[in-house]
Design an enzyme around this catalytic site. Sequence first.
Site, PDB file in Angstrom:
ATOM      1  N   ASP A 177      -4.618  17.397  11.135  1.00 13.90           N
ATOM      2  CA  ASP A 177      -3.456  16.558  10.870  1.00 13.90           C
ATOM      3  C   ASP A 177      -3.173  15.921  12.221  1.00 13.90           C
ATOM      4  OD1 ASP A 177      -0.765  15.614  10.894  1.00 13.90           O
ATOM      5  OD2 ASP A 177      -0.434  16.706   9.043  1.00 13.90           O
ATOM      6  N   HIS A 178      -3.488  14.642  12.364  1.00 17.86           N
ATOM      7  CA  HIS A 178      -3.478  14.086  13.724  1.00 17.86           C
ATOM      8  C   HIS A 178      -2.081  14.108  14.353  1.00 17.86           C
ATOM      9  CE1 HIS A 178      -2.210  10.233  11.919  1.00 17.86           C
ATOM     10  NE2 HIS A 178      -1.874   9.851  13.121  1.00 17.86           N
ATOM     11  N   HIS A 240       1.986  15.007   7.497  1.00 11.58           N
ATOM     12  CA  HIS A 240       2.548  14.768   8.830  1.00 11.58           C
ATOM     13  C   HIS A 240       4.020  15.175   8.937  1.00 11.58           C
ATOM     14  CE1 HIS A 240      -1.156  12.724   9.264  1.00 11.58           C
ATOM     15  NE2 HIS A 240      -0.783  11.534   8.835  1.00 11.58           N
TER      16      HIS A 240
HETATM   17  C1  BG6 Z   1      -2.142   8.182   8.488  1.00 10.23           C
HETATM   18  C2  BG6 Z   1      -1.699   7.497   7.219  1.00 10.23           C
HETATM   19  O1  BG6 Z   1      -2.445   9.527   8.231  1.00 10.23           O
HETATM   20  O2  BG6 Z   1      -1.105   8.092   9.452  1.00 10.23           O
HETATM   21  C3  BG6 Z   1      -1.344   6.052   7.504  1.00 10.23           C
HETATM   22  O3  BG6 Z   1      -2.739   7.563   6.258  1.00 10.23           O
HETATM   23  C4  BG6 Z   1      -0.312   5.963   8.606  1.00 10.23           C
HETATM   24  O4  BG6 Z   1      -0.861   5.414   6.328  1.00 10.23           O
HETATM   25  C5  BG6 Z   1      -0.764   6.778   9.811  1.00 10.23           C
HETATM   26  O5  BG6 Z   1      -0.164   4.607   8.950  1.00 10.23           O
HETATM   27  C6  BG6 Z   1       0.335   6.841  10.857  1.00 10.23           C
HETATM   28  O6  BG6 Z   1      -0.165   7.406  12.025  1.00 10.23           O
HETATM   29  P1  BG6 Z   1       0.452   7.038  13.443  1.00 10.23           P
HETATM   30  O7  BG6 Z   1      -0.291   7.927  14.402  1.00 10.23           O
HETATM   31  O8  BG6 Z   1       0.200   5.581  13.665  1.00 10.23           O
HETATM   32  O9  BG6 Z   1       1.913   7.345  13.364  1.00 10.23           O
END
Ligand code: BG6
Length: 484
Positions: A177-178, A240
Amino acid sequence: MVSRVIPVDAFDLVIFGGTGDLARRKIFPGLYRRYLAGQMTAESRIIGAARAELTDIAFREMIAAAIDEFVPKERIDAATVAGFLERISYVPIDAKGDSGWAPLRAKMRPSIVRAFYFSVAPSLFGDLAERLHAHDIADKSSRIVVEKPFGRDLASAKALNSTLADHFREDQIYRIDHYLGKETVQNLMAVRFANILFEPLWKSEYIDHVQITVSETVDVEGRGAYYDKSGAMRDMVQNHMMQLLCLIAMEPPYHFDPNAVRDEKLKVIRALETVPSENIVRGQYLAGGGDGSYLEHSENPASKTESYIALKVNIANWRWKGTPFYLRTGKKLRARASEIAITFKAPPHSIFDDVQGARENVLVIRLQPNEGMNLIVMIKEPGPGGMRLMQVPLDMAFADALGEHSEDIPDAYERLIMDVIRGNQTLFMRGDEVEAAWAWADPVISGWEARGDKPQGYDPGSSGPEDALMLMHRDGRRWREIKG
Ligand code: BG6
């Protein structure tokens, strides 16, 4: 302040889906930056694997182009890029057949960390896992990395977990989960568990409510087909935002240890109450500013998928009973910004007469952009004329606190891939955590599906649908204004 880069052990990292979008945008540029920083050593090798028939040279050219596109110019050093590319090779592979597996096996070196990144559709996880074993490529110490979406409901997540479990132990599986790889997200744990200041107040007795906002300006970015089957709830909230909520709400783990941390997060997820319909607002962006509406981006002109969602979530445990968590996220909104705001209760008794306006302390943790923390405190309004109070921010941008080293902070993917090599699962989701999150999300989603609820339209560039304001107003609260 000294920046400390500790090189990781040499590794063989195979990236299935090596020609895909994620590999080009995030994985290879991230690995390049770790190589540049000296964390990935020259003994390591990266092997791209995908269906396309490419030579090593053609694949390296593709990676060089990706670095050019996705790494800031000032970080591109020609000699380092050349050195990095030398560590990369490519194998055309058939995930559902036998071709390519013997050449892949021939590339793997003994006694070196082996990791396999499944940057492919989840429907291929089983095929890859099976062939890695059938061809004797994966062993008991190999690690696999899988991406979201990890299922689209509890049943599919369970099926994926059990497919992976047929071939790998849980301690070999790294579910990304990044958000957990973001510096400021990890800072949530540092702020909570390395300071004595906040923890005594961290409960419903002192906290009025928590707001978690992930506001995006982008639209569905050419991912209309995927997004229409997900919507904001599956795309952002189940994973997230759930992780952010857990880090705010969890009990202190006994140690910063993968299972201790994940046990505590799991307890929070299991304590989440089912969200009734009156605590859910879903929205869909309309056309505006020369751009098409959500429906124009979607393949389904009658789609009821939400590009915005706001929820009031209650946690049924001693610490949080009576303190709601308000979550909101959406696309095509006014600002790109993510933050968590913890609003404390006003003091139980005021010794000051005539106190005007807000009286509460707020701790705001800005996740992006301009990462930092802001503690809003009450002080005396300066000057004569009696005792009047005002709210002022004790504002700290991490970039100021960290000085020149703020540029050395690895992005989420860089950090997480290095953690895979180090064998540290703290920032990865465990199978039971993912299942619990779906067990909470499923009835919320099936509830609105059964009711046939349609999302409310909102203007692009706004802060979301009107009803989301009401979600707060009816509780005598309001959303914080989000500035990019
Ligand atoms: C991804 C989603 O996991 O996270 C995207 O699939 C979203 O829809 C993105 O835009 C948001 O990531 P960050 O790091 O730009 O907040």
